[in-house]
Write an enzyme that holds these catalytic residues in place. Structure first.
Site, PDB file in Angstrom:
ATOM      1  N   GLY A 195       0.776  -1.245   0.000  1.00  0.00           N
ATOM      2  CA  GLY A 195       0.000   0.000   0.000  1.00  0.00           C
ATOM      3  C   GLY A 195       0.801   1.286   0.000  1.00  0.00           C
ATOM      4  O   GLY A 195       0.355   2.297  -0.533  1.00  0.00           O
ATOM      5  N   GLU A 228       4.307   4.029   5.972  1.00  0.00           N
ATOM      6  CA  GLU A 228       3.109   3.177   5.921  1.00  0.00           C
ATOM      7  C   GLU A 228       2.002   3.920   5.167  1.00  0.00           C
ATOM      8  O   GLU A 228       2.010   5.155   5.102  1.00  0.00           O
ATOM      9  CB  GLU A 228       2.712   2.853   7.377  1.00  0.00           C
ATOM     10  CG  GLU A 228       1.489   2.036   7.610  1.00  0.00           C
ATOM     11  CD  GLU A 228       1.494   0.650   6.977  1.00  0.00           C
ATOM     12  OE1 GLU A 228       1.578   0.575   5.742  1.00  0.00           O
ATOM     13  OE2 GLU A 228       1.351  -0.336   7.716  1.00  0.00           O
ATOM     14  N   ASP A 229       1.058   3.167   4.627  1.00  0.00           N
ATOM     15  CA  ASP A 229      -0.060   3.819   3.922  1.00  0.00           C
ATOM     16  C   ASP A 229      -1.130   4.317   4.891  1.00  0.00           C
ATOM     17  O   ASP A 229      -1.588   5.439   4.816  1.00  0.00           O
ATOM     18  CB  ASP A 229      -0.674   2.886   2.852  1.00  0.00           C
ATOM     19  CG  ASP A 229      -1.115   1.533   3.403  1.00  0.00           C
ATOM     20  OD1 ASP A 229      -0.860   1.243   4.590  1.00  0.00           O
ATOM     21  OD2 ASP A 229      -1.717   0.745   2.644  1.00  0.00           O
ATOM     22  N   ASP A 231      -4.804   1.904  10.842  1.00  0.00           N
ATOM     23  CA  ASP A 231      -6.232   1.655  11.063  1.00  0.00           C
ATOM     24  C   ASP A 231      -6.407   1.275  12.535  1.00  0.00           C
ATOM     25  O   ASP A 231      -6.502   2.154  13.395  1.00  0.00           O
ATOM     26  CB  ASP A 231      -6.649   0.540  10.091  1.00  0.00           C
ATOM     27  CG  ASP A 231      -8.130   0.246  10.104  1.00  0.00           C
ATOM     28  OD1 ASP A 231      -8.909   1.115  10.509  1.00  0.00           O
ATOM     29  OD2 ASP A 231      -8.530  -0.866   9.706  1.00  0.00           O
ATOM     30  N   LYS A 247      -6.895   6.453  10.896  1.00  0.00           N
ATOM     31  CA  LYS A 247      -8.326   6.385  11.232  1.00  0.00           C
ATOM     32  C   LYS A 247      -8.468   6.295  12.747  1.00  0.00           C
ATOM     33  O   LYS A 247      -8.498   5.187  13.297  1.00  0.00           O
ATOM     34  CB  LYS A 247      -8.930   5.097  10.654  1.00  0.00           C
ATOM     35  CG  LYS A 247      -9.230   5.095   9.187  1.00  0.00           C
ATOM     36  CD  LYS A 247     -10.014   3.824   8.858  1.00  0.00           C
ATOM     37  CE  LYS A 247      -9.757   3.333   7.475  1.00  0.00           C
ATOM     38  NZ  LYS A 247     -10.323   2.008   7.204  1.00  0.00           N
ATOM     39  N   PHE A 278     -13.781   2.842   4.377  1.00  0.00           N
ATOM     40  CA  PHE A 278     -12.796   1.996   3.712  1.00  0.00           C
ATOM     41  C   PHE A 278     -12.388   2.747   2.457  1.00  0.00           C
ATOM     42  O   PHE A 278     -13.211   3.090   1.625  1.00  0.00           O
ATOM     43  CB  PHE A 278     -13.350   0.606   3.364  1.00  0.00           C
ATOM     44  CG  PHE A 278     -12.245  -0.294   2.904  1.00  0.00           C
ATOM     45  CD1 PHE A 278     -11.426  -0.921   3.829  1.00  0.00           C
ATOM     46  CD2 PHE A 278     -11.975  -0.460   1.550  1.00  0.00           C
ATOM     47  CE1 PHE A 278     -10.360  -1.717   3.410  1.00  0.00           C
ATOM     48  CE2 PHE A 278     -10.915  -1.250   1.130  1.00  0.00           C
ATOM     49  CZ  PHE A 278     -10.107  -1.873   2.059  1.00  0.00           C
ATOM     50  N   VAL A 279     -11.096   3.036   2.368  1.00  0.00           N
ATOM     51  CA  VAL A 279     -10.604   3.871   1.268  1.00  0.00           C
ATOM     52  C   VAL A 279      -9.664   3.087   0.363  1.00  0.00           C
ATOM     53  O   VAL A 279      -9.093   2.075   0.774  1.00  0.00           O
ATOM     54  CB  VAL A 279      -9.895   5.139   1.800  1.00  0.00           C
ATOM     55  CG1 VAL A 279     -10.879   6.066   2.502  1.00  0.00           C
ATOM     56  CG2 VAL A 279      -8.732   4.788   2.730  1.00  0.00           C
ATOM     57  N   ARG A 331      -5.088   0.142  -7.217  1.00  0.00           N
ATOM     58  CA  ARG A 331      -3.971   0.822  -6.541  1.00  0.00           C
ATOM     59  C   ARG A 331      -3.449   2.005  -7.357  1.00  0.00           C
ATOM     60  O   ARG A 331      -2.812   2.903  -6.826  1.00  0.00           O
ATOM     61  CB  ARG A 331      -2.821  -0.153  -6.293  1.00  0.00           C
ATOM     62  CG  ARG A 331      -3.129  -1.237  -5.266  1.00  0.00           C
ATOM     63  CD  ARG A 331      -1.853  -1.978  -4.912  1.00  0.00           C
ATOM     64  NE  ARG A 331      -2.113  -3.221  -4.200  1.00  0.00           N
ATOM     65  CZ  ARG A 331      -2.241  -3.338  -2.880  1.00  0.00           C
ATOM     66  NH1 ARG A 331      -2.148  -2.276  -2.119  1.00  0.00           N
ATOM     67  NH2 ARG A 331      -2.449  -4.504  -2.319  1.00  0.00           N
TER      68      ARG A 331
HETATM   69  P1  5GP Z   1      -4.117  -2.071  11.042  1.00  0.00           P
HETATM   70  O1  5GP Z   1      -3.189  -3.164  11.432  1.00  0.00           O
HETATM   71  O2  5GP Z   1      -3.655  -0.699  11.484  1.00  0.00           O
HETATM   72  O3  5GP Z   1      -5.524  -2.351  11.493  1.00  0.00           O
HETATM   73  O4  5GP Z   1      -4.218  -2.087   9.468  1.00  0.00           O
HETATM   74  C1  5GP Z   1      -3.209  -1.605   8.679  1.00  0.00           C
HETATM   75  C2  5GP Z   1      -3.308  -2.146   7.277  1.00  0.00           C
HETATM   76  O5  5GP Z   1      -4.646  -2.488   6.922  1.00  0.00           O
HETATM   77  C3  5GP Z   1      -2.879  -1.110   6.283  1.00  0.00           C
HETATM   78  O6  5GP Z   1      -1.496  -1.163   6.052  1.00  0.00           O
HETATM   79  C4  5GP Z   1      -3.711  -1.454   5.062  1.00  0.00           C
HETATM   80  O7  5GP Z   1      -3.039  -2.417   4.294  1.00  0.00           O
HETATM   81  C5  5GP Z   1      -4.970  -2.081   5.624  1.00  0.00           C
HETATM   82  N1  5GP Z   1      -6.078  -1.112   5.693  1.00  0.00           N
HETATM   83  C6  5GP Z   1      -6.625  -0.539   6.775  1.00  0.00           C
HETATM   84  N2  5GP Z   1      -7.616   0.301   6.449  1.00  0.00           N
HETATM   85  C7  5GP Z   1      -7.704   0.259   5.106  1.00  0.00           C
HETATM   86  C8  5GP Z   1      -8.537   0.942   4.147  1.00  0.00           C
HETATM   87  O8  5GP Z   1      -9.410   1.767   4.449  1.00  0.00           O
HETATM   88  N3  5GP Z   1      -8.284   0.652   2.844  1.00  0.00           N
HETATM   89  C9  5GP Z   1      -7.339  -0.237   2.447  1.00  0.00           C
HETATM   90  N4  5GP Z   1      -7.209  -0.457   1.143  1.00  0.00           N
HETATM   91  N5  5GP Z   1      -6.541  -0.880   3.309  1.00  0.00           N
HETATM   92  C10 5GP Z   1      -6.717  -0.630   4.626  1.00  0.00           C
END
Ligand code: 5GP
Length: 175
Positions: A39, A95-96, A99, A127, A148-149, A161
């Site tokens: 990402g 990081e992208d 969440d 988020k 969700f983006v 992507r």
């Molecule tokens: P976390 O471990 O913080 O819950 O999730 C991180 C990863 O989940 C991000 O690096 C990404 O790959 C994915 N992710 C979380 N939210 C989104 C979203 O809104 N869209 C997309 N495409 N990926 C997300």
């Protein structure tokens, strides 16, 4: 068509601002940049073009977080690790999106064990409403609501992507 949340122009402008901060913070230092695949590939490429301090090397790491569902799987697995060690290095992790914070929490733990001189995090998106782990984001692009983006490197079920902006997915999310 899904709604555009953050335009190409807004992303470009914000990345310029983050670049200014990074250049100021790392003056006189050399960086090891680590992009989190997949990402963050586009954000990493664009942010790097704004970094004027020397970059000793660029590496990528690949870890699992999401499968085909739009909910976090609950554990992480390293698929592709760094080629060289980061001991005594100034590491900038890119990081992208943060969440729940689970992925970056585990990644930070893994990296801290490798004894870098410093480690900082840049994330394009955050988020806060989904936060389960408190993460300190040193360079944050945008705080977003619980959507969700996709686009600008982030996928929509593996696709889209290449879209140059961030869009909000309007379909159903599998919980
Ligand atoms: P976390 O471990 O913080 O819950 O999730 C991180 C990863 O989940 C991000 O690096 C990404 O790959 C994915 N992710 C979380 N939210 C989104 C979203 O809104 N869209 C997309 N495409 N990926 C997300």
């Amino acid at each position: 068509m899904d709604k555009i949340l953050i335009s190409q122009e807004q992303i470009k402008q914000r990345i310029k601002e983050l670049g200014v901060q990074i250049n100021r913070d790392y003056q006189g230092k050399e960086l090891v940049v680590v992009g989190v695949l997949t990402g963050a590939f586009m954000f990493t490429a664009d942010l790097l073009r704004e970094i004027k301090v020397p970059i000793e090397r660029l590496e990528f790491i690949s870890i699992s977080s999401y499968g085909h569902s739009t909910e976090s799987s609950g554990n992480i697995r390293v698929y592709l690790d760094l080629k060289k060690d980061i001991e005594n290095k100034h590491v900038l992790l890119i990081e992208d999106i943060v969440d729940t914070g689970l992925t970056i929490h585990h990644l930070m733990e893994l990296f801290e064990g490798r004894k870098p001189a410093t480690i900082k995090l840049a994330s394009l998106l955050y988020k806060p409403s989904r936060e389960k782990y408190k993460i300190n984001i040193d360079y944050l692009g945008f705080t977003i609501d619980n959507h969700f983006v996709y686009g600008y490197g982030l996928d929509l079920f593996g696709k889209c992507r290449q879209i140059p902006h961030i869009a909000i997915y309007s379909g159903d999310i599998k919980e």
